[in-house]
Every structure is written in C-alpha cells, then in structure tokens.
Scaffold this motif. Structure first.
Motif, PDB file in Angstrom:
ATOM      1  N   SER A 191      48.249  43.097  46.606  1.00 11.04           N
ATOM      2  CA  SER A 191      49.117  43.315  45.453  1.00 11.04           C
ATOM      3  C   SER A 191      48.682  44.601  44.773  1.00 11.04           C
ATOM      4  CB  SER A 191      49.037  42.144  44.467  1.00 11.04           C
ATOM      5  OG  SER A 191      49.808  42.405  43.316  1.00 11.04           O
ATOM      6  N   THR A 192      49.526  45.619  44.836  1.00 12.43           N
ATOM      7  CA  THR A 192      49.139  46.927  44.332  1.00 12.43           C
ATOM      8  C   THR A 192      49.301  47.051  42.826  1.00 12.43           C
ATOM      9  OG1 THR A 192      49.873  47.867  46.434  1.00 12.43           O
ATOM     10  CG2 THR A 192      49.467  49.406  44.648  1.00 12.43           C
ATOM     11  N   ASP A 193      50.375  46.483  42.261  1.00 13.13           N
ATOM     12  CA  ASP A 193      50.645  46.650  40.837  1.00 13.13           C
ATOM     13  C   ASP A 193      51.416  45.445  40.315  1.00 13.13           C
ATOM     14  OD1 ASP A 193      50.553  49.278  38.871  1.00 13.13           O
ATOM     15  OD2 ASP A 193      52.161  47.906  38.336  1.00 13.13           O
ATOM     16  N   SER A 194      51.379  45.257  38.991  1.00 15.36           N
ATOM     17  CA  SER A 194      52.038  44.116  38.366  1.00 15.36           C
ATOM     18  C   SER A 194      53.364  44.484  37.717  1.00 15.36           C
ATOM     19  CB  SER A 194      51.123  43.507  37.289  1.00 15.36           C
ATOM     20  OG  SER A 194      50.901  44.435  36.237  1.00 15.36           O
ATOM     21  N   VAL A 195      53.838  45.723  37.880  1.00 12.60           N
ATOM     22  CA  VAL A 195      55.037  46.151  37.183  1.00 12.60           C
ATOM     23  C   VAL A 195      56.266  45.349  37.614  1.00 12.60           C
ATOM     24  CG1 VAL A 195      55.613  47.964  38.857  1.00 12.60           C
ATOM     25  CG2 VAL A 195      56.359  48.194  36.474  1.00 12.60           C
ATOM     26  N   TYR A 202      53.067  34.332  42.907  1.00 17.07           N
ATOM     27  CA  TYR A 202      53.655  35.193  41.887  1.00 17.07           C
ATOM     28  C   TYR A 202      55.092  35.537  42.255  1.00 17.07           C
ATOM     29  CZ  TYR A 202      52.568  39.375  44.775  1.00 17.07           C
ATOM     30  OH  TYR A 202      52.482  40.322  45.765  1.00 17.07           O
ATOM     31  N   LEU A 203      55.956  35.536  41.251  1.00 15.61           N
ATOM     32  CA  LEU A 203      57.378  35.763  41.429  1.00 15.61           C
ATOM     33  C   LEU A 203      57.738  37.143  40.891  1.00 15.61           C
ATOM     34  CD1 LEU A 203      58.633  32.267  40.206  1.00 15.61           C
ATOM     35  CD2 LEU A 203      57.960  32.962  42.509  1.00 15.61           C
ATOM     36  N   VAL A 204      58.584  37.843  41.622  1.00 13.88           N
ATOM     37  CA  VAL A 204      58.922  39.216  41.266  1.00 13.88           C
ATOM     38  C   VAL A 204      60.219  39.254  40.452  1.00 13.88           C
ATOM     39  CG1 VAL A 204      57.727  40.169  43.246  1.00 13.88           C
ATOM     40  CG2 VAL A 204      60.137  39.558  43.445  1.00 13.88           C
ATOM     41  N   ASP A 253      47.427  44.515  37.480  1.00 11.40           N
ATOM     42  CA  ASP A 253      47.520  43.996  38.839  1.00 11.40           C
ATOM     43  C   ASP A 253      47.333  42.490  38.811  1.00 11.40           C
ATOM     44  OD1 ASP A 253      44.688  43.420  38.844  1.00 11.40           O
ATOM     45  OD2 ASP A 253      44.327  45.518  39.342  1.00 11.40           O
ATOM     46  N   LEU A 254      47.499  41.865  39.973  1.00  9.65           N
ATOM     47  CA  LEU A 254      47.447  40.413  40.045  1.00  9.65           C
ATOM     48  C   LEU A 254      46.072  39.870  39.672  1.00  9.65           C
ATOM     49  CD1 LEU A 254      48.779  37.720  40.848  1.00  9.65           C
ATOM     50  CD2 LEU A 254      48.004  38.145  43.187  1.00  9.65           C
ATOM     51  N   ARG A 255      45.019  40.532  40.094  1.00 10.64           N
ATOM     52  CA  ARG A 255      43.666  40.050  39.818  1.00 10.64           C
ATOM     53  C   ARG A 255      43.404  40.004  38.313  1.00 10.64           C
ATOM     54  NH1 ARG A 255      39.269  39.640  43.264  1.00 10.64           N
ATOM     55  NH2 ARG A 255      37.210  39.719  42.299  1.00 10.64           N
ATOM     56  N   GLN A 256      43.834  41.039  37.595  1.00 13.43           N
ATOM     57  CA  GLN A 256      43.657  41.045  36.156  1.00 13.43           C
ATOM     58  C   GLN A 256      44.492  39.970  35.474  1.00 13.43           C
ATOM     59  OE1 GLN A 256      44.327  44.959  34.559  1.00 13.43           O
ATOM     60  NE2 GLN A 256      42.788  45.929  35.862  1.00 13.43           N
ATOM     61  N   ALA A 257      45.623  39.611  36.071  1.00 15.53           N
ATOM     62  CA  ALA A 257      46.485  38.590  35.486  1.00 15.53           C
ATOM     63  C   ALA A 257      45.834  37.213  35.485  1.00 15.53           C
ATOM     64  CB  ALA A 257      47.807  38.533  36.239  1.00 15.53           C
ATOM     65  N   PRO A 313      38.515  43.810  48.042  1.00 18.80           N
ATOM     66  CA  PRO A 313      39.383  44.459  47.057  1.00 18.80           C
ATOM     67  C   PRO A 313      40.877  44.271  47.274  1.00 18.80           C
ATOM     68  CG  PRO A 313      38.600  46.086  48.613  1.00 18.80           C
ATOM     69  CD  PRO A 313      37.959  44.778  49.008  1.00 18.80           C
ATOM     70  N   ASP A 314      41.293  43.293  48.102  1.00 17.55           N
ATOM     71  CA  ASP A 314      42.724  43.101  48.301  1.00 17.55           C
ATOM     72  C   ASP A 314      43.349  42.211  47.228  1.00 17.55           C
ATOM     73  OD1 ASP A 314      41.848  40.576  48.901  1.00 17.55           O
ATOM     74  OD2 ASP A 314      42.367  40.649  51.024  1.00 17.55           O
ATOM     75  N   GLN A 315      42.546  41.787  46.240  1.00 17.72           N
ATOM     76  CA  GLN A 315      42.999  41.022  45.075  1.00 17.72           C
ATOM     77  C   GLN A 315      43.348  39.572  45.375  1.00 17.72           C
ATOM     78  OE1 GLN A 315      45.817  42.828  42.438  1.00 17.72           O
ATOM     79  NE2 GLN A 315      45.464  44.867  43.272  1.00 17.72           N
ATOM     80  N   THR A 316      43.108  39.094  46.558  1.00 25.18           N
ATOM     81  CA  THR A 316      43.515  37.730  46.881  1.00 25.18           C
ATOM     82  C   THR A 316      42.339  36.791  47.130  1.00 25.18           C
ATOM     83  OG1 THR A 316      43.685  38.198  49.250  1.00 25.18           O
ATOM     84  CG2 THR A 316      45.642  38.596  47.905  1.00 25.18           C
ATOM     85  N   HIS A 317      41.109  37.285  47.072  1.00 27.32           N
ATOM     86  CA  HIS A 317      39.945  36.431  47.278  1.00 27.32           C
ATOM     87  C   HIS A 317      39.421  35.953  45.930  1.00 27.32           C
ATOM     88  CE1 HIS A 317      40.169  38.123  51.276  1.00 27.32           C
ATOM     89  NE2 HIS A 317      39.193  37.351  51.679  1.00 27.32           N
ATOM     90  N   MET A 318      39.307  34.640  45.785  1.00 23.99           N
ATOM     91  CA  MET A 318      38.869  34.056  44.515  1.00 23.99           C
ATOM     92  C   MET A 318      38.423  32.622  44.763  1.00 23.99           C
ATOM     93  SD  MET A 318      42.686  33.545  42.963  1.00 23.99           S
ATOM     94  CE  MET A 318      43.212  35.090  43.711  1.00 23.99           C
TER      95      MET A 318
END
Length: 359
Positions: free
Chosen positions: A164-168, A195-197, A96-100, A139-144
């Motif tokens: 962001s649910t997944d990084s696939v 992030y670009l898809v 996911d984005l947070r792990q990236a 837990p929405d992955q956008t707070h940092m």
C-alpha cells in the motif's frame, strides 16, 4: 523533477484555481420546488456488496462489509469489528495504511523475537537481530501482529494485497478480529485488515491539499470525482499524492508518487461495471538497523548476540544514529488493477464477480 519543486508548483497553482464544489448550493431555487424535485429524482438502490460511507459520522461507523462480505450493520455482527473512517485518517495525518493502524487496539506494528521466526544469521529482516521490529520490519506495510498472531493478511476491497503506497484513495479501513478472517481463505485467527477505496460519485467535487511538517515533510494530494456524461451513467474518480520527507534518524528518507483513476459504468439500471487502477512508486533510503550488539559468539548477527551490549560511537546520539549508514534502501514500483461487475436480478438476488491483478 525534484519532488519538492513539483509539490510546491502544483499547490501554488491549486491555490489560485481551486474551487470547492462538493458543498455548493443554489440560492435561486424556490422554496416550493424541493418536494417536486425529490419526487422526480431517481432512487438509487445501493449494492449489498458496497458500504455506504456517507453514513459515517466523524469517527463512528454503523456498517461494515468485512465481517460477512455483505453490507451489514455492525451492531448485528457477533464479532469484534473496528472501522477506521476517512475523517480519522485525516485528523491523525495518516499517509499510508501502516500509519492508519497505529491507534487500533490489539495491533502491534513493531515487535521483536517473534515466535517461529528465523533468528540469528538465518533471519531475513533488515539488520536481523539488531532490528527491533522483527518480522514487522518488512516495509510492505502488511506485516503486523493482531491479537498476538503474526499476520500479513491485508485485503484491498476483499482481494489480497501486500503493498500500500498511499492512503489518499482509502475511504475506510476495517479490522475484523478473530476467526472471521477465514471468510477470505486466510487461516489466521488473529484477524484480517480490509481497506476500501474511494469510488466515483455522480456529484462533482474536487479537493487539493498541501501539508508541511517537521523533518522536511512535504505532501500534496488531489481528489476529484464527478460524472463523465450528461446522463450520469459513467462517473470517474481520480486521486493522486506526492510526498517527500526525512526522518528523525540519520540517513532515513522517503519519497513517493501515487495515482489511482477509477471509472464506473452503469449501462442499465441494475448493472454496474467498475474499473479501478492504481500505480505507486516509492523510494526509502536508510532503512537499515540503528543499533549493533557486541559479537559475544563471534558473529554480530547470531542469536547469541542477544547477550551482548550495544556498541556506541563517542559523540553520536544513540537515538538518531544509524549504523547501517546511507546505503540501505528500498526502491519499489507497485500496480493494482481491479475489474468488478455487480448485477441485480431481483429482490434479494444479486451477483458480484471480480478479478484483481497486482504487482
């Protein structure tokens, strides 16, 4: 159907039918023909609003779109730009984005006692003062934190996105540090994450992956792209992921499903219409606090509780025990629809118009 059963079934089938097409070459092509074929092939001029990820070599990227909103060489940008490539995402196992963003310098994903954040009984983070992540616990992955500034400024292809649910379907992640974030209407001087898809390609390619890891980690992904019609004016890309995992802490688990179809249509040589949709469903269990401080002031979650020692239960491991128990959870569904039109009117004259709707 149980996610583990579905993952196993999908990947068992993929192991029989999967054939990598992205690197297929024809051995019967005569040696004298490539020059003539290259002359006859149509030259595709890339849009200045699109980053060509094919130029990325391993972890190294040479261009970026986040610093100026145009495809620009990073060496020509007077600002710190960091690019996390797709290969880096794969090698680090970022799902996911947070792990990236774990390995990006100047970015903090776990903070506490954040300046200007509500404390004590007025805090809104799960577990309040007992949660070591502070504001970044959302837990929405956008707070940092970027360069010490709190931010939730995350963009998806230039549009504001707070989930962001997944990084696939992520092709790359770009971090523009400093006042460059003002380009996107974000008044945060720490920076912005964009992030670009992945986009459709005219050359057919399919990929199916399956991963097994510790703490009952199971993950399966699909990535397929290619032309829809013979002329190649319409192309598609479909990415999907299914994941189920536990954690090293008690009661903590996560499972999600994600799918993202993308269609691009080029009715004319200088016109491109892209329709991008994604849907994700995620459930996280046991997301509450692990520790509880003694109630020095009479209130467990009051800011005065910072002075209290942590309460321990005999026989429980403080590293894995979760005081909140199994009842804290987050069950979410997220969608995103983007429609984007690119038009070339002539040399150095392009138009980009788009609309994005997210839930």
């Amino acid at each position: 159907m149980n996610p583990r059963t579905l993952i196993t079934a999908v990947c068992a089938l993929a192991g029989i039918s999967f054939t990598p097409l992205s690197h297929a070459q024809s051995a019967s092509t005569p040696a004298a023909e490539p020059a003539a074929s290259a002359t006859d092939s149509e030259v595709v001029v890339l849009s200045p609003f699109v980053v060509d990820v094919s130029k990325d070599k391993g972890y190294r990227a040479t261009n970026s779109i986040s610093g100026t909103r145009l495809n620009t060489a990073i060496k020509d940008l007077p600002m710190p730009i960091e690019v996390v490539t797709e290969e880096f995402l794969r090698d680090t196992g970022s799902t996911d984005l947070r792990q990236a963003l774990r390995y990006s310098s100047g970015i903090l994903l776990q903070t506490q006692n954040d300046y200007a954040s509500a404390a004590g009984s007025f805090a809104t983070t799960p577990g309040k003062i007992n949660n070591p992540e502070g504001q970044t616990a959302n837990p929405d992955q956008t707070h940092m934190k970027i360069r010490g500034f709190q931010t939730e400024s995350v963009l998806r292809d230039g549009f504001r996105r707070q989930n962001s649910t997944d990084s696939v379907n992520i092709a790359r992640v770009e971090i523009a540090r400093g006042p460059a974030s003002l380009l996107y209407g974000v008044g945060n001087f720490g920076g912005v994450v964009n992030y670009l898809v992945k986009t459709p390609e005219t050359k057919p390619a399919q990929e199916v992956t399956f991963a097994v890891g510790s703490y009952n980690f199971l993950r399966g992904t699909v990535d397929a792209t290619g032309p829809v019609n013979a002329s190649g004016t319409v192309a598609y890309r479909l990415t999907a992921a299914l994941q189920d995992t536990d954690s090293y802490t008690d009661f903590n688990s996560e499972n999600h499903f994600f799918v993202s179809p993308v269609i691009v249509w080029r009715p004319f040589k200088d016109t491109e219409l892209l329709v991008d949709f994604e849907y994700g469903k995620q459930k996280q269990g046991g997301i509450g606090w692990q520790d509880v401080r003694a109630a020095v002031s009479g209130f467990v979650n009051d800011s005065a509780g910072y002075n209290g020692n942590f309460l321990l239960i005999p026989g429980k491991d403080v590293k894995t025990f979760r005081w909140s128990g199994p009842d804290t959870y987050r069950d979410s569904t997220a969608t995103n629809l983007e429609i984007k039109l690119t038009q070339n009117f002539g040399e150095n004259l392009h138009l980009l118009a788009g609309v994005n709707h997210a839930t």
